[in-house]
Motif scaffolding. Structure first.
Motif, PDB file in Angstrom:
ATOM      1  N   CYS A  66      -5.060   8.101   5.363  1.00 58.16           N
ATOM      2  CA  CYS A  66      -5.466   6.701   5.218  1.00 58.16           C
ATOM      3  C   CYS A  66      -4.739   6.520   6.492  1.00 58.16           C
ATOM      4  O   CYS A  66      -4.430   5.577   6.834  1.00 58.16           O
ATOM      5  N   TRP A  67      -2.846   6.720   5.479  1.00 53.20           N
ATOM      6  CA  TRP A  67      -2.062   6.161   6.077  1.00 53.20           C
ATOM      7  C   TRP A  67      -2.024   6.635   7.798  1.00 53.20           C
ATOM      8  O   TRP A  67      -1.508   5.385   8.431  1.00 53.20           O
TER       9      TRP A  67
ATOM     10  N   TRP B 138      -3.966   4.364   9.574  1.00 52.85           N
ATOM     11  CA  TRP B 138      -3.579   3.203   9.782  1.00 52.85           C
ATOM     12  C   TRP B 138      -2.786   2.511  10.890  1.00 52.85           C
ATOM     13  O   TRP B 138      -3.289   2.233  11.781  1.00 52.85           O
TER      14      TRP B 138
ATOM     15  N   LEU C  18      -4.236  -4.464   6.377  1.00 49.36           N
ATOM     16  CA  LEU C  18      -4.666  -3.626   5.672  1.00 49.36           C
ATOM     17  C   LEU C  18      -4.989  -3.559   4.243  1.00 49.36           C
ATOM     18  O   LEU C  18      -4.402  -4.650   3.573  1.00 49.36           O
ATOM     19  N   CYS C  19      -5.879  -3.263   3.649  1.00 46.86           N
ATOM     20  CA  CYS C  19      -6.017  -4.013   1.907  1.00 46.86           C
ATOM     21  C   CYS C  19      -7.089  -2.422   0.990  1.00 46.86           C
ATOM     22  O   CYS C  19      -7.048  -1.500   1.320  1.00 46.86           O
ATOM     23  N   VAL C  20      -6.601  -2.507  -0.085  1.00 49.80           N
ATOM     24  CA  VAL C  20      -6.786  -1.205  -0.637  1.00 49.80           C
ATOM     25  C   VAL C  20      -7.274  -2.177  -2.459  1.00 49.80           C
ATOM     26  O   VAL C  20      -6.460  -2.808  -2.949  1.00 49.80           O
TER      27      VAL C  20
ATOM     28  N   TRP D 207      -1.742   7.625  -5.440  1.00 53.26           N
ATOM     29  CA  TRP D 207      -2.510   7.589  -5.194  1.00 53.26           C
ATOM     30  C   TRP D 207      -2.219   9.342  -4.754  1.00 53.26           C
ATOM     31  O   TRP D 207      -3.723  10.218  -5.125  1.00 53.26           O
TER      32      TRP D 207
ATOM     33  N   TYR E  11      -4.147  10.117   1.272  1.00 51.34           N
ATOM     34  CA  TYR E  11      -2.762   9.113   1.308  1.00 51.34           C
ATOM     35  C   TYR E  11      -2.493   9.502   2.635  1.00 51.34           C
ATOM     36  O   TYR E  11      -2.604   8.395   3.487  1.00 51.34           O
TER      37      TYR E  11
ATOM     38  N   VAL F 188       0.782  -1.581   0.278  1.00 54.65           N
ATOM     39  CA  VAL F 188       0.061  -0.015  -0.272  1.00 54.65           C
ATOM     40  C   VAL F 188       0.573   1.498   0.284  1.00 54.65           C
ATOM     41  O   VAL F 188       0.774   2.134  -0.857  1.00 54.65           O
TER      42      VAL F 188
ATOM     43  N   ILE G  57      -9.056   4.163  -6.033  1.00 51.41           N
ATOM     44  CA  ILE G  57      -9.197   3.819  -4.744  1.00 51.41           C
ATOM     45  C   ILE G  57      -9.208   3.723  -4.004  1.00 51.41           C
ATOM     46  O   ILE G  57     -10.392   5.147  -3.558  1.00 51.41           O
ATOM     47  N   TRP G  58      -9.761   2.306  -3.521  1.00 52.90           N
ATOM     48  CA  TRP G  58     -11.054   2.275  -2.410  1.00 52.90           C
ATOM     49  C   TRP G  58     -10.488   1.640  -1.434  1.00 52.90           C
ATOM     50  O   TRP G  58     -10.370   0.163  -1.526  1.00 52.90           O
ATOM     51  N   PRO G  59      -9.710   1.902   0.009  1.00 51.96           N
ATOM     52  CA  PRO G  59      -8.736   1.398   1.265  1.00 51.96           C
ATOM     53  C   PRO G  59      -9.741   0.231   2.425  1.00 51.96           C
ATOM     54  O   PRO G  59     -10.907   1.515   2.526  1.00 51.96           O
TER      55      PRO G  59
END
Length: 144
Positions: free
Chosen positions: A40-41, A44, A55-57, A21, A37, A14, A69-71
């Motif tokens: 979201c980071w 996370w 974590l998965c995107v 991103w 980004y 990711v 992009i769909w996190p």
């Protein structure tokens, strides 16, 4: 044009999306800070990583360029796995980060169809989904 999708898993993979991103965020339909980004980071690192969540995107591309992009974060719930949108908490609607110029009318609808055929978890939670979001229209027939 048909979008191609792939699932990116794990922090290292990711983090490799950071530049793309950020580029997508700068040309997105809605420049929500919670879709960036950085946001979201940080979510996370500070909230989900300490609890061992995955974590998965979901990434959508058109002509090789990222257009979606769909996190998500994935965590155990009872004997199942549950995916939850990353970064949205309860403050904003989690309908993905999409390029403004995508030639597809509803890229999030195509992404949802992809996830239904290629599940990332046993359950997917869409907390705070706005009724006028494109995804809500796809989910509406299945709502009680």
């Amino acid at each position: 044009m048909v979008l191609s999708f792939r699932v990116v898993r794990g922090p290292e993979a990711v983090s490799a999306l950071e530049a793309e991103w950020n580029t997508l965020h700068s040309r997105s339909r809605e420049r929500r800070f919670s879709a960036s980004y950085c946001w979201c980071w940080t979510s996370w690192e500070a909230i989900h990583k300490p609890f061992g969540h995955q974590l998965c995107v979901l990434v959508g591309a058109e002509h090789g360029d990222l257009v979606l992009i769909w996190p998500f974060v994935i965590f155990p719930e009872h004997r199942l796995s549950r995916a939850m949108l990353l970064g949205t908490a309860d403050g904003e609607y989690g309908h993905g980060l999409m390029a403004q110029s995508s030639s597809m009318q509803c890229p999030i609808s195509a992404a949802w169809r992809y996830l239904r055929g290629n599940p990332i978890a046993d359950l997917i939670s869409f907390q705070g989904l706005c009724e006028d979001a494109e995804l809500f229209q796809d989910l509406k027939p299945g709502l009680a």
